[in-house]
Design a protein around this motif. Structure first.
Motif, PDB file in Angstrom:
ATOM      1  N   ALA A  26       0.832  -1.208   0.000  1.00 50.87           N
ATOM      2  CA  ALA A  26       0.000   0.000   0.000  1.00 50.87           C
ATOM      3  C   ALA A  26       0.865   1.256   0.000  1.00 50.87           C
ATOM      4  O   ALA A  26       0.536   2.250  -0.666  1.00 50.87           O
ATOM      5  CB  ALA A  26      -0.922  -0.014   1.215  1.00 50.87           C
ATOM      6  N   ALA A  27       1.976   1.204   0.736  1.00 51.76           N
ATOM      7  CA  ALA A  27       2.871   2.373   0.774  1.00 51.76           C
ATOM      8  C   ALA A  27       3.549   2.588  -0.575  1.00 51.76           C
ATOM      9  O   ALA A  27       3.702   3.727  -1.034  1.00 51.76           O
ATOM     10  CB  ALA A  27       3.912   2.189   1.872  1.00 51.76           C
ATOM     11  N   VAL A  28       3.970   1.500  -1.211  1.00 54.38           N
ATOM     12  CA  VAL A  28       4.559   1.592  -2.548  1.00 54.38           C
ATOM     13  C   VAL A  28       3.552   2.182  -3.531  1.00 54.38           C
ATOM     14  O   VAL A  28       3.868   3.106  -4.291  1.00 54.38           O
ATOM     15  CB  VAL A  28       5.041   0.209  -3.038  1.00 54.38           C
ATOM     16  N   PHE A  40       0.132  -1.599  -8.210  1.00 51.87           N
ATOM     17  CA  PHE A  40       0.366  -3.035  -8.373  1.00 51.87           C
ATOM     18  C   PHE A  40      -0.592  -3.821  -7.469  1.00 51.87           C
ATOM     19  O   PHE A  40      -0.863  -3.389  -6.347  1.00 51.87           O
ATOM     20  CB  PHE A  40       1.790  -3.407  -7.937  1.00 51.87           C
ATOM     21  N   PRO A  41      -1.075  -4.979  -7.925  1.00 50.39           N
ATOM     22  CA  PRO A  41      -1.707  -5.893  -6.980  1.00 50.39           C
ATOM     23  C   PRO A  41      -0.691  -6.283  -5.904  1.00 50.39           C
ATOM     24  O   PRO A  41       0.511  -6.374  -6.174  1.00 50.39           O
ATOM     25  CB  PRO A  41      -2.076  -7.108  -7.840  1.00 50.39           C
ATOM     26  N   ALA A  42      -1.171  -6.497  -4.681  1.00 49.98           N
ATOM     27  CA  ALA A  42      -0.266  -6.794  -3.566  1.00 49.98           C
ATOM     28  C   ALA A  42       0.630  -7.983  -3.876  1.00 49.98           C
ATOM     29  O   ALA A  42       1.821  -7.984  -3.538  1.00 49.98           O
ATOM     30  CB  ALA A  42      -1.063  -7.049  -2.291  1.00 49.98           C
ATOM     31  N   ALA A  43       0.077  -8.992  -4.549  1.00 52.18           N
ATOM     32  CA  ALA A  43       0.872 -10.188  -4.853  1.00 52.18           C
ATOM     33  C   ALA A  43       2.036  -9.873  -5.779  1.00 52.18           C
ATOM     34  O   ALA A  43       3.099 -10.508  -5.695  1.00 52.18           O
ATOM     35  CB  ALA A  43      -0.021 -11.265  -5.471  1.00 52.18           C
ATOM     36  N   ASP A  44       1.864  -8.878  -6.647  1.00 49.71           N
ATOM     37  CA  ASP A  44       2.933  -8.510  -7.575  1.00 49.71           C
ATOM     38  C   ASP A  44       4.054  -7.751  -6.880  1.00 49.71           C
ATOM     39  O   ASP A  44       5.208  -7.764  -7.341  1.00 49.71           O
ATOM     40  CB  ASP A  44       2.375  -7.654  -8.716  1.00 49.71           C
ATOM     41  N   ILE A  45       3.736  -7.079  -5.773  1.00 50.71           N
ATOM     42  CA  ILE A  45       4.747  -6.333  -5.036  1.00 50.71           C
ATOM     43  C   ILE A  45       5.559  -7.245  -4.123  1.00 50.71           C
ATOM     44  O   ILE A  45       6.697  -6.933  -3.774  1.00 50.71           O
ATOM     45  CB  ILE A  45       4.083  -5.187  -4.238  1.00 50.71           C
ATOM     46  N   HIS A  46       4.999  -8.386  -3.782  1.00 47.64           N
ATOM     47  CA  HIS A  46       5.666  -9.301  -2.842  1.00 47.64           C
ATOM     48  C   HIS A  46       7.129  -9.558  -3.216  1.00 47.64           C
ATOM     49  O   HIS A  46       8.005  -9.517  -2.340  1.00 47.64           O
ATOM     50  CB  HIS A  46       4.884 -10.613  -2.752  1.00 47.64           C
ATOM     51  N   ASP A  81       6.624   7.966   4.930  1.00 51.53           N
ATOM     52  CA  ASP A  81       5.641   8.681   5.746  1.00 51.53           C
ATOM     53  C   ASP A  81       4.282   7.985   5.703  1.00 51.53           C
ATOM     54  O   ASP A  81       3.593   7.869   6.725  1.00 51.53           O
ATOM     55  CB  ASP A  81       5.505  10.128   5.287  1.00 51.53           C
ATOM     56  N   HIS A  82       3.903   7.531   4.517  1.00 49.99           N
ATOM     57  CA  HIS A  82       2.632   6.812   4.399  1.00 49.99           C
ATOM     58  C   HIS A  82       2.686   5.525   5.207  1.00 49.99           C
ATOM     59  O   HIS A  82       1.728   5.181   5.925  1.00 49.99           O
ATOM     60  CB  HIS A  82       2.332   6.502   2.924  1.00 49.99           C
ATOM     61  N   TYR A  83       3.797   4.812   5.100  1.00 49.30           N
ATOM     62  CA  TYR A  83       3.931   3.557   5.833  1.00 49.30           C
ATOM     63  C   TYR A  83       3.880   3.790   7.344  1.00 49.30           C
ATOM     64  O   TYR A  83       3.214   3.052   8.073  1.00 49.30           O
ATOM     65  CB  TYR A  83       5.232   2.854   5.441  1.00 49.30           C
ATOM     66  N   ALA A  84       4.542   4.840   7.819  1.00 55.71           N
ATOM     67  CA  ALA A  84       4.566   5.128   9.254  1.00 55.71           C
ATOM     68  C   ALA A  84       3.163   5.359   9.813  1.00 55.71           C
ATOM     69  O   ALA A  84       2.886   5.051  10.978  1.00 55.71           O
ATOM     70  CB  ALA A  84       5.442   6.348   9.527  1.00 55.71           C
ATOM     71  N   GLN A  85       2.284   5.872   8.984  1.00 61.04           N
ATOM     72  CA  GLN A  85       0.916   6.160   9.421  1.00 61.04           C
ATOM     73  C   GLN A  85      -0.037   4.983   9.201  1.00 61.04           C
ATOM     74  O   GLN A  85      -1.193   5.048   9.635  1.00 61.04           O
ATOM     75  CB  GLN A  85       0.395   7.394   8.674  1.00 61.04           C
ATOM     76  N   LEU A  87       0.859   1.261   9.590  1.00 59.34           N
ATOM     77  CA  LEU A  87       1.762   0.126   9.824  1.00 59.34           C
ATOM     78  C   LEU A  87       1.052  -1.210   9.923  1.00 59.34           C
ATOM     79  O   LEU A  87       1.631  -2.247   9.570  1.00 59.34           O
ATOM     80  CB  LEU A  87       2.554   0.362  11.120  1.00 59.34           C
ATOM     81  N   ALA A  88      -0.153  -1.210  10.434  1.00 54.79           N
ATOM     82  CA  ALA A  88      -0.785  -2.489  10.791  1.00 54.79           C
ATOM     83  C   ALA A  88      -2.215  -2.598  10.271  1.00 54.79           C
ATOM     84  O   ALA A  88      -3.087  -3.155  10.932  1.00 54.79           O
ATOM     85  CB  ALA A  88      -0.760  -2.679  12.303  1.00 54.79           C
ATOM     86  N   ILE A  89      -2.430  -2.072   9.075  1.00 56.22           N
ATOM     87  CA  ILE A  89      -3.755  -2.208   8.460  1.00 56.22           C
ATOM     88  C   ILE A  89      -3.960  -3.642   7.974  1.00 56.22           C
ATOM     89  O   ILE A  89      -4.994  -4.258   8.216  1.00 56.22           O
ATOM     90  CB  ILE A  89      -3.924  -1.229   7.283  1.00 56.22           C
ATOM     91  N   TYR A  90      -2.962  -4.168   7.289  1.00 54.72           N
ATOM     92  CA  TYR A  90      -3.040  -5.518   6.729  1.00 54.72           C
ATOM     93  C   TYR A  90      -2.037  -6.491   7.357  1.00 54.72           C
ATOM     94  O   TYR A  90      -2.123  -7.697   7.126  1.00 54.72           O
ATOM     95  CB  TYR A  90      -2.781  -5.473   5.212  1.00 54.72           C
ATOM     96  N   SER A  91      -1.069  -5.988   8.116  1.00 54.39           N
ATOM     97  CA  SER A  91       0.002  -6.844   8.636  1.00 54.39           C
ATOM     98  C   SER A  91      -0.511  -7.755   9.739  1.00 54.39           C
ATOM     99  O   SER A  91      -1.177  -7.301  10.676  1.00 54.39           O
ATOM    100  CB  SER A  91       1.151  -5.986   9.167  1.00 54.39           C
ATOM    101  N   THR A  92      -0.179  -9.034   9.626  1.00 53.67           N
ATOM    102  CA  THR A  92      -0.623 -10.025  10.608  1.00 53.67           C
ATOM    103  C   THR A  92       0.480 -11.050  10.843  1.00 53.67           C
ATOM    104  O   THR A  92       1.301 -11.305   9.958  1.00 53.67           O
ATOM    105  CB  THR A  92      -1.879 -10.777  10.125  1.00 53.67           C
TER     106      THR A  92
END
Length: 222
Positions: A26-28, A40-46, A81-85, A87-92
């Motif tokens: 999401a930050a990218v 990009f779809p998330a899978a493509d950024i992996h 900056d986007h990532y810092a705000q 951090l844990a929307i999708y992270s598990t």
């Protein structure tokens, strides 16, 4: 009696303990969207993830039309900056990770964290996902001035966790080489941000799921 012959089990963060790929993606996408590039779809950024934010952004820009140093320098702080705000929307935690931490704690094993992620992201992320207080020590990429594969962060992790025999669990060559450089045993996970087959890391052992961790440690030579 502790059936695991280690006082400390250390973990890497991104790609090992926590799947952070969704929030990194999401930050990218936010950063490249500011210059009109399609997300990009998330899978493509992996495959872009695993070598730090700068390399992740370089790979995304390269795959979406190229870049120059000025563009990279302008977009990197936007990404961070986007990532810092967010951090844990999708992270598990990866499947079985929390249960493995519970099982280690029940056996009296201290758990610790050593990541190349900067403290400004590491500490809030661990707090937001509710795992911060489980760890005897947390060492980030900028805690001691150098990062893995330099052995200093892993040695600091062990010392700050109270010392003793330690083993380290990670998903990249920085993790496995860092543990090896620090003179401790290591385990690679087969589900992280891998650049190639996990066997290329030449870890002491490999797990495909966290369910395998505690049984493996219980079988480890004393």
């Amino acid at each position: 009696m502790n059936s695991i012959p280690f006082d400390i089990v250390g973990f890497d963060l991104d790609g090992t303990l926590i799947d952070t790929s969704g929030d990194l993606a999401a930050a990218v996408n936010h950063a490249i969207g500011t210059i009109g590039r399609d997300p990009f779809p998330a899978a493509d950024i992996h495959p872009f993830v695993g070598k730090g934010a700068r390399v992740m952004l370089q790979r995304a820009l390269d795959a979406s039309g190229g870049y120059d140093d000025a563009m990279l320098s302008a977009l990197l702080p936007i990404l961070l900056d986007h990532y810092a705000q967010n951090l844990a929307i999708y992270s598990t935690p990866y499947p079985g990770a929390v249960q493995a931490l519970d099982a280690l704690a029940a056996r009296g094993v201290r758990i610790a964290l050593c990541t190349n992620k900067a403290e400004r992201f590491t500490i809030p992320l661990m707090q937001q996902i509710g795992l911060h207080d489980r760890f005897a020590s947390i060492v980030s990429g900028d805690t001691v001035g150098v990062s893995k594969p330099d052995p200093a962060p892993i040695r600091a992790m062990i010392e700050r966790a109270g010392g003793g025999r330690a083993i380290f669990v990670g998903d990249t060559i920085n993790d496995i080489a860092g543990a090896r450089n620090a003179g401790i045993a290591n385990i690679a996970v087969g589900f992280g941000f891998l650049d190639g087959p996990v066997e290329q890391l030449q870890a002491d052992a490999v797990i495909a799921h966290f369910d395998e961790l505690v049984p493996l440690l219980e079988r480890w030579p004393g």
